[in-house]
Write a protein that holds these residues in place. Structure first.
Motif, PDB file in Angstrom:
ATOM      1  N   PRO A 143       0.820  -1.206   0.000  1.00 24.43           N
ATOM      2  CA  PRO A 143       0.000   0.000   0.000  1.00 24.43           C
ATOM      3  C   PRO A 143       0.864   1.270   0.000  1.00 24.43           C
ATOM      4  CG  PRO A 143      -0.746  -1.526   1.699  1.00 24.43           C
ATOM      5  CD  PRO A 143       0.579  -2.033   1.189  1.00 24.43           C
ATOM      6  N   HIS A 144       0.296   2.331  -0.532  1.00 27.37           N
ATOM      7  CA  HIS A 144       0.967   3.630  -0.602  1.00 27.37           C
ATOM      8  C   HIS A 144       1.546   4.032   0.749  1.00 27.37           C
ATOM      9  CE1 HIS A 144       1.764   7.736  -1.751  1.00 27.37           C
ATOM     10  NE2 HIS A 144       1.016   8.171  -0.740  1.00 27.37           N
ATOM     11  N   GLY A 145       2.807   4.451   0.734  1.00 28.96           N
ATOM     12  CA  GLY A 145       3.451   4.935   1.943  1.00 28.96           C
ATOM     13  C   GLY A 145       4.068   3.863   2.821  1.00 28.96           C
ATOM     14  N   TYR A 166      -6.032  -5.304  -7.814  1.00 27.19           N
ATOM     15  CA  TYR A 166      -6.519  -3.927  -7.795  1.00 27.19           C
ATOM     16  C   TYR A 166      -5.598  -3.095  -6.917  1.00 27.19           C
ATOM     17  CZ  TYR A 166      -9.456   0.145  -7.265  1.00 27.19           C
ATOM     18  OH  TYR A 166      -9.922   1.439  -7.285  1.00 27.19           O
ATOM     19  N   LEU A 167      -5.128  -1.968  -7.450  1.00 26.24           N
ATOM     20  CA  LEU A 167      -4.211  -1.092  -6.732  1.00 26.24           C
ATOM     21  C   LEU A 167      -4.765   0.322  -6.690  1.00 26.24           C
ATOM     22  CD1 LEU A 167      -0.970  -2.264  -8.557  1.00 26.24           C
ATOM     23  CD2 LEU A 167      -1.713  -2.975  -6.285  1.00 26.24           C
ATOM     24  N   ASN A 168      -4.624   0.976  -5.550  1.00 28.59           N
ATOM     25  CA  ASN A 168      -5.011   2.378  -5.409  1.00 28.59           C
ATOM     26  C   ASN A 168      -3.811   3.278  -5.707  1.00 28.59           C
ATOM     27  OD1 ASN A 168      -7.788   2.292  -4.605  1.00 28.59           O
ATOM     28  ND2 ASN A 168      -7.090   1.376  -2.687  1.00 28.59           N
ATOM     29  N   SER A 169      -4.039   4.561  -5.725  1.00 26.78           N
ATOM     30  CA  SER A 169      -2.997   5.553  -5.973  1.00 26.78           C
ATOM     31  C   SER A 169      -1.797   5.335  -5.049  1.00 26.78           C
ATOM     32  CB  SER A 169      -3.568   6.955  -5.755  1.00 26.78           C
ATOM     33  OG  SER A 169      -2.568   7.922  -5.920  1.00 26.78           O
ATOM     34  N   GLY A 170      -0.611   5.244  -5.639  1.00 28.26           N
ATOM     35  CA  GLY A 170       0.612   5.083  -4.866  1.00 28.26           C
ATOM     36  C   GLY A 170       0.941   3.671  -4.440  1.00 28.26           C
ATOM     37  N   ASP A 171       0.015   2.716  -4.606  1.00 29.67           N
ATOM     38  CA  ASP A 171       0.297   1.317  -4.276  1.00 29.67           C
ATOM     39  C   ASP A 171       1.326   0.762  -5.260  1.00 29.67           C
ATOM     40  OD1 ASP A 171      -1.671   1.599  -2.355  1.00 29.67           O
ATOM     41  OD2 ASP A 171      -3.110   0.283  -3.354  1.00 29.67           O
ATOM     42  N   SER A 172       2.062  -0.269  -4.862  1.00 30.18           N
ATOM     43  CA  SER A 172       3.098  -0.809  -5.732  1.00 30.18           C
ATOM     44  C   SER A 172       3.130  -2.336  -5.716  1.00 30.18           C
ATOM     45  CB  SER A 172       4.469  -0.254  -5.340  1.00 30.18           C
ATOM     46  OG  SER A 172       4.753  -0.544  -3.991  1.00 30.18           O
ATOM     47  N   VAL A 173       3.747  -2.876  -6.767  1.00 24.48           N
ATOM     48  CA  VAL A 173       3.942  -4.317  -6.924  1.00 24.48           C
ATOM     49  C   VAL A 173       5.444  -4.573  -6.926  1.00 24.48           C
ATOM     50  CG1 VAL A 173       3.586  -6.333  -8.401  1.00 24.48           C
ATOM     51  CG2 VAL A 173       1.849  -4.528  -8.324  1.00 24.48           C
TER      52      VAL A 173
END
Length: 109
Positions: free
Chosen positions: A51-53, A80-87
């Motif tokens: 998750p982002h951050g 599904y990824l939200n803003s700023g999430d990464s793989v």
């Protein structure tokens, strides 16, 4: 919206946790992660969602040391990824490649 369905592709070096994709700006993304072993020997792979951050931790992995035989694939669908999430991805031998295929959509407020 990105019209190219291949959002990211990477062949990470052996034994290195590497960033495959981060959702940009105020967008979200959804799709499938494909992994293919391109060598004659088995490979152990990992895929993590962060998750982002946050940073990658043990509970981030959705596939951990999954054995991929020569010429076989791993498909992780409905990601599904939200803003700023990464793989993040990992290949023990450095013989597997990863592709995130899907859509990135602007978030409406």
């Amino acid at each position: 919206m990105n019209d190219n369905p291949v959002l990211a592709e990477l062949s990470p070096p052996a034994n290195t946790t590497s960033l495959l994709y981060t959702v940009s700006g105020s967008s979200n993304a959804s799709g499938t992660i494909f992994c293919m072993n391109q060598n004659n020997t088995d490979d152990l792979v990992r895929v993590g969602l962060v998750p982002h951050g946050n940073t990658i931790i043990s509970s981030s992995w959705i596939a951990y040391n999954t054995r991929i035989y020569h010429g076989q694939s791993l498909y992780l669908q409905q990601i599904y990824l939200n803003s700023g999430d990464s793989v993040w991805v990992f290949s023990q031998n450095g013989t597997s490649n990863f592709i995130f295929n899907g859509l990135e959509n602007p978030t409406t407020v």
